[in-house]
Design an enzyme around this catalytic site. Structure first.
Site, PDB file in Angstrom:
ATOM      1  N   GLY A  15       0.717  -1.192   0.086  1.00 28.68           N
ATOM      2  CA  GLY A  15       0.139   0.004   0.024  1.00 28.68           C
ATOM      3  C   GLY A  15       0.911   1.222  -0.077  1.00 28.68           C
ATOM      4  O   GLY A  15       0.593   2.187   0.721  1.00 28.68           O
ATOM      5  N   SER A  16       1.927   1.320  -0.962  1.00 30.33           N
ATOM      6  CA  SER A  16       2.790   2.462  -0.935  1.00 30.33           C
ATOM      7  C   SER A  16       2.474   3.525  -1.744  1.00 30.33           C
ATOM      8  O   SER A  16       3.414   4.195  -2.111  1.00 30.33           O
ATOM      9  CB  SER A  16       4.259   2.133  -0.843  1.00 30.33           C
ATOM     10  OG  SER A  16       4.376   1.008  -1.817  1.00 30.33           O
ATOM     11  N   ARG A  18       0.687   5.986  -1.628  1.00 22.40           N
ATOM     12  CA  ARG A  18       0.248   7.492  -1.017  1.00 22.40           C
ATOM     13  C   ARG A  18       0.503   7.019   0.563  1.00 22.40           C
ATOM     14  O   ARG A  18       0.976   5.931   0.946  1.00 22.40           O
ATOM     15  CB  ARG A  18      -0.987   7.594  -1.001  1.00 22.40           C
ATOM     16  CG  ARG A  18      -2.105   6.942  -0.319  1.00 22.40           C
ATOM     17  CD  ARG A  18      -3.557   7.522  -0.702  1.00 22.40           C
ATOM     18  NE  ARG A  18      -4.421   6.931   0.222  1.00 22.40           N
ATOM     19  CZ  ARG A  18      -5.918   7.114   0.355  1.00 22.40           C
ATOM     20  NH1 ARG A  18      -6.208   7.596  -0.752  1.00 22.40           N
ATOM     21  NH2 ARG A  18      -6.565   6.332   1.036  1.00 22.40           N
ATOM     22  N   LEU A  69       7.371  -1.887  -9.692  1.00 18.44           N
ATOM     23  CA  LEU A  69       6.082  -1.420  -9.204  1.00 18.44           C
ATOM     24  C   LEU A  69       5.236  -2.754  -9.427  1.00 18.44           C
ATOM     25  O   LEU A  69       5.040  -3.246 -10.536  1.00 18.44           O
ATOM     26  CB  LEU A  69       5.549  -0.421 -10.350  1.00 18.44           C
ATOM     27  CG  LEU A  69       4.035   0.018 -10.352  1.00 18.44           C
ATOM     28  CD1 LEU A  69       3.748   0.711  -9.152  1.00 18.44           C
ATOM     29  CD2 LEU A  69       3.732   0.954 -11.166  1.00 18.44           C
ATOM     30  N   ASN A 100       1.890  -2.382   5.381  1.00 15.41           N
ATOM     31  CA  ASN A 100       1.245  -0.868   5.925  1.00 15.41           C
ATOM     32  C   ASN A 100      -0.253  -1.022   5.301  1.00 15.41           C
ATOM     33  O   ASN A 100      -0.930  -0.049   5.846  1.00 15.41           O
ATOM     34  CB  ASN A 100       2.379  -0.060   5.040  1.00 15.41           C
ATOM     35  CG  ASN A 100       1.748   1.104   4.998  1.00 15.41           C
ATOM     36  OD1 ASN A 100       1.420   2.118   5.773  1.00 15.41           O
ATOM     37  ND2 ASN A 100       1.188   1.496   3.706  1.00 15.41           N
ATOM     38  N   SER A 150      -1.108  -0.021  15.208  1.00 19.65           N
ATOM     39  CA  SER A 150      -1.820   1.558  15.485  1.00 19.65           C
ATOM     40  C   SER A 150      -1.905   1.329  17.018  1.00 19.65           C
ATOM     41  O   SER A 150      -2.104   0.453  17.580  1.00 19.65           O
ATOM     42  CB  SER A 150      -3.056   1.606  14.869  1.00 19.65           C
ATOM     43  OG  SER A 150      -3.776   2.635  15.541  1.00 19.65           O
ATOM     44  N   TYR A 163     -11.547  -1.924  13.600  1.00 17.47           N
ATOM     45  CA  TYR A 163     -10.257  -1.705  13.386  1.00 17.47           C
ATOM     46  C   TYR A 163      -9.321  -1.899  14.512  1.00 17.47           C
ATOM     47  O   TYR A 163      -8.074  -2.454  14.380  1.00 17.47           O
ATOM     48  CB  TYR A 163     -10.054   0.070  13.161  1.00 17.47           C
ATOM     49  CG  TYR A 163      -8.751   0.842  12.852  1.00 17.47           C
ATOM     50  CD1 TYR A 163      -8.500   0.469  11.458  1.00 17.47           C
ATOM     51  CD2 TYR A 163      -8.018   1.264  13.848  1.00 17.47           C
ATOM     52  CE1 TYR A 163      -7.100   1.115  10.978  1.00 17.47           C
ATOM     53  CE2 TYR A 163      -6.947   1.982  13.386  1.00 17.47           C
ATOM     54  CZ  TYR A 163      -6.479   1.805  12.134  1.00 17.47           C
ATOM     55  OH  TYR A 163      -5.178   2.377  11.694  1.00 17.47           O
ATOM     56  N   LYS A 167      -6.183  -4.553  14.327  1.00 15.05           N
ATOM     57  CA  LYS A 167      -4.860  -4.072  14.719  1.00 15.05           C
ATOM     58  C   LYS A 167      -4.063  -4.693  16.039  1.00 15.05           C
ATOM     59  O   LYS A 167      -2.891  -5.119  16.084  1.00 15.05           O
ATOM     60  CB  LYS A 167      -4.540  -2.577  15.082  1.00 15.05           C
ATOM     61  CG  LYS A 167      -5.006  -1.746  13.743  1.00 15.05           C
ATOM     62  CD  LYS A 167      -3.738  -1.862  12.771  1.00 15.05           C
ATOM     63  CE  LYS A 167      -4.091  -0.857  11.652  1.00 15.05           C
ATOM     64  NZ  LYS A 167      -3.085  -1.172  10.536  1.00 15.05           N
ATOM     65  N   ILE A 196      -1.444  10.475  12.337  1.00 19.10           N
ATOM     66  CA  ILE A 196      -0.441  10.736  11.246  1.00 19.10           C
ATOM     67  C   ILE A 196      -1.205  11.457  10.503  1.00 19.10           C
ATOM     68  O   ILE A 196      -2.508  10.943   9.860  1.00 19.10           O
ATOM     69  CB  ILE A 196       0.367   9.444  10.904  1.00 19.10           C
ATOM     70  CG1 ILE A 196       0.617   8.616  11.900  1.00 19.10           C
ATOM     71  CG2 ILE A 196       1.268   9.826   9.960  1.00 19.10           C
ATOM     72  CD1 ILE A 196       1.660   9.308  12.891  1.00 19.10           C
TER      73      ILE A 196
HETATM   74  P1  NAI Z   1      -3.806   5.725   3.471  1.00 20.45           P
HETATM   75  O1  NAI Z   1      -5.374   5.623   3.447  1.00 20.45           O
HETATM   76  O2  NAI Z   1      -3.340   7.221   2.908  1.00 20.45           O
HETATM   77  O3  NAI Z   1      -2.940   4.503   2.826  1.00 20.45           O
HETATM   78  C1  NAI Z   1      -3.407   3.049   2.744  1.00 20.45           C
HETATM   79  C2  NAI Z   1      -2.831   2.426   1.837  1.00 20.45           C
HETATM   80  O4  NAI Z   1      -3.137   1.237   2.031  1.00 20.45           O
HETATM   81  C3  NAI Z   1      -3.192   3.120   0.465  1.00 20.45           C
HETATM   82  O5  NAI Z   1      -2.318   3.094  -0.574  1.00 20.45           O
HETATM   83  C4  NAI Z   1      -4.302   2.097  -0.151  1.00 20.45           C
HETATM   84  O6  NAI Z   1      -4.374   1.928  -1.501  1.00 20.45           O
HETATM   85  C5  NAI Z   1      -3.873   0.785   0.572  1.00 20.45           C
HETATM   86  N1  NAI Z   1      -4.734  -0.377   0.515  1.00 20.45           N
HETATM   87  C6  NAI Z   1      -6.056  -0.261   1.060  1.00 20.45           C
HETATM   88  N2  NAI Z   1      -6.876  -1.303   0.752  1.00 20.45           N
HETATM   89  C7  NAI Z   1      -5.795  -2.162   0.072  1.00 20.45           C
HETATM   90  C8  NAI Z   1      -5.904  -3.512  -0.338  1.00 20.45           C
HETATM   91  N3  NAI Z   1      -7.039  -4.273  -0.122  1.00 20.45           N
HETATM   92  N4  NAI Z   1      -4.715  -4.066  -0.862  1.00 20.45           N
HETATM   93  C9  NAI Z   1      -3.750  -3.507  -1.057  1.00 20.45           C
HETATM   94  N5  NAI Z   1      -3.506  -2.031  -0.629  1.00 20.45           N
HETATM   95  C10 NAI Z   1      -4.672  -1.514   0.099  1.00 20.45           C
HETATM   96  O7  NAI Z   1      -3.681   5.588   4.926  1.00 20.45           O
HETATM   97  P2  NAI Z   1      -2.515   5.663   5.781  1.00 20.45           P
HETATM   98  O8  NAI Z   1      -2.466   6.677   6.881  1.00 20.45           O
HETATM   99  O9  NAI Z   1      -1.038   5.955   5.001  1.00 20.45           O
HETATM  100  O10 NAI Z   1      -2.109   4.581   6.432  1.00 20.45           O
HETATM  101  C11 NAI Z   1      -1.147   3.547   6.366  1.00 20.45           C
HETATM  102  C12 NAI Z   1      -1.233   2.424   7.554  1.00 20.45           C
HETATM  103  O11 NAI Z   1      -1.098   3.261   8.827  1.00 20.45           O
HETATM  104  C13 NAI Z   1      -2.517   1.587   7.793  1.00 20.45           C
HETATM  105  O12 NAI Z   1      -2.351   0.438   8.226  1.00 20.45           O
HETATM  106  C14 NAI Z   1      -3.122   2.316   8.771  1.00 20.45           C
HETATM  107  O13 NAI Z   1      -4.064   1.518   9.438  1.00 20.45           O
HETATM  108  C15 NAI Z   1      -1.974   2.803   9.521  1.00 20.45           C
HETATM  109  N6  NAI Z   1      -2.116   3.872  10.614  1.00 20.45           N
HETATM  110  C16 NAI Z   1      -2.500   4.945  10.263  1.00 20.45           C
HETATM  111  C17 NAI Z   1      -2.625   6.115  11.135  1.00 20.45           C
HETATM  112  C18 NAI Z   1      -2.942   7.465  10.683  1.00 20.45           C
HETATM  113  O14 NAI Z   1      -3.069   8.412  11.694  1.00 20.45           O
HETATM  114  N7  NAI Z   1      -2.779   7.880   9.582  1.00 20.45           N
HETATM  115  C19 NAI Z   1      -2.454   5.934  12.812  1.00 20.45           C
HETATM  116  C20 NAI Z   1      -2.380   4.573  12.905  1.00 20.45           C
HETATM  117  C21 NAI Z   1      -1.962   3.584  11.718  1.00 20.45           C
END
Ligand code: NAI
Length: 254
Positions: A15-16, A18, A69, A100, A150, A163, A167, A196
């Site tokens: 999930g990189s 973004r 990629l 991630n 998390s 969630y 986690k 974050i």
């Molecule tokens: P985000 O929504 O920007 O990124 C999540 C990524 O996961 C995206 O690239 C998305 O396309 C990908 N994804 C979603 N479903 C998918 C699937 N079925 N297969 C493959 N990829 C998939 O969110 P963020 O904030 O960057 O989150 C990244 C990680 O950090 C997550 O695991 C989230 O739970 C965790 N996290 C985030 C926090 C925050 O405050 N933003 C706090 C604590 C944990």
């Protein structure tokens, strides 16, 4: 930032396209790792476009290490298995797996639909299990798994039964897998970010976010780079005696 040298290592960040994942992939690439930018090819095509743009940015750097990629939906075991096969074919193995990819579907238990529950569990917990399961055979001795959990998995927040369960499950999986892989000198740790600044926060109501901010001792929200720094440490040679642990990245919160 500490200048780690990951040249010669292969790092896959799920999930990189973004957010936190993009920051982690960027940090690994800047530190010399062959980096696999992974994305889920969602129907809108947005993740693919974001991921392609990130790959271009990383490759544009002077003396950039190789960047690959690859796509897979982490909810689908067969796609994850095929992903790891492609990693093996292209890179000859894997040194670092960062789990991630994740989603948020907050609702109080009474309002939470079965779909909300299963969507979060499938992505955030099944997805981590599949990635670990199909990566273990291609992970080299001395490898690293870093799971993005998390603080929600350590402390319960309103509206997050799905969630928090996912986690907390990732944290349990981390502790067990650390023991199972220790003999191969592979460490398995989790990072537990607090709040974050990413697109995921768009899912939180502004008043909830303001309340969180008041409680964070360092007085700011975290950045994706804050999380990336912790991940690089746990992926480095310097952390080889740390395994089965959860590292909060919260600005002193919780
Ligand atoms: P985000 O929504 O920007 O990124 C999540 C990524 O996961 C995206 O690239 C998305 O396309 C990908 N994804 C979603 N479903 C998918 C699937 N079925 N297969 C493959 N990829 C998939 O969110 P963020 O904030 O960057 O989150 C990244 C990680 O950090 C997550 O695991 C989230 O739970 C965790 N996290 C985030 C926090 C925050 O405050 N933003 C706090 C604590 C944990």
């Amino acid at each position: 930032m500490i200048r780690y040298d990951f040249s010669g290592r292969v790092a896959l960040v799920t999930g990189s396209s973004r957010g936190i994942g993009a920051a982690i992939a960027t940090a690994f690439s800047a530190a010399g790792a062959t980096t696999i930018v992974h994305y889920w090819n969602d129907p809108s095509g947005q993740n693919r476009r974001d991921a392609e743009e990130l790959v271009q940015q990383l490759q544009a750097r002077e003396q950039a290490p190789p960047v690959h990629l690859l796509a897979a939906d982490v909810r689908e075991a067969a796609e994850v298995e095929a992903l790891m096969r492609q990693v093996q074919e292209r890179c000859g193995g894997l040194d670092i797996l960062v789990n991630n990819a994740g989603i948020l579907r907050d609702r109080s238990l009474r309002k939470m639909t079965l779909e909300d529950w299963h969507a979060v569990l499938r992505t955030n917990l099944d997805g981590v299990f599949y990635c670990c399961k199909y990566a273990v055979d291609i992970l080299r001795e001395g490898g690293r798994i870093v799971n993005i959990a998390s603080v929600a998995g350590l402390v319960g927040f309103h509206g997050q039964t799905n969630y928090a369960a996912a986690k907390a499950g990732v944290i349990g999986l981390t502790r067990v897998l650390a023991k199972e892989l220790a003999r191969r000198q592979i460490t398995v740790n989790a990072v537990a970010p607090g709040v974050i600044q990413t697109a995921m926060l768009g899912e939180l109501r502004p008043e909830v976010l303001a309340e969180y901010l008041k409680q964070i001792p360092v007085g700011r929200l975290g950045t994706p780079q804050d999380v990336a720094h912790a991940v690089l440490f746990l992926a480095s040679d310097e952390s080889s005696y740390i395994t089965g642990q959860v590292l909060p990245v919260t600005g002193g919160w919780i």
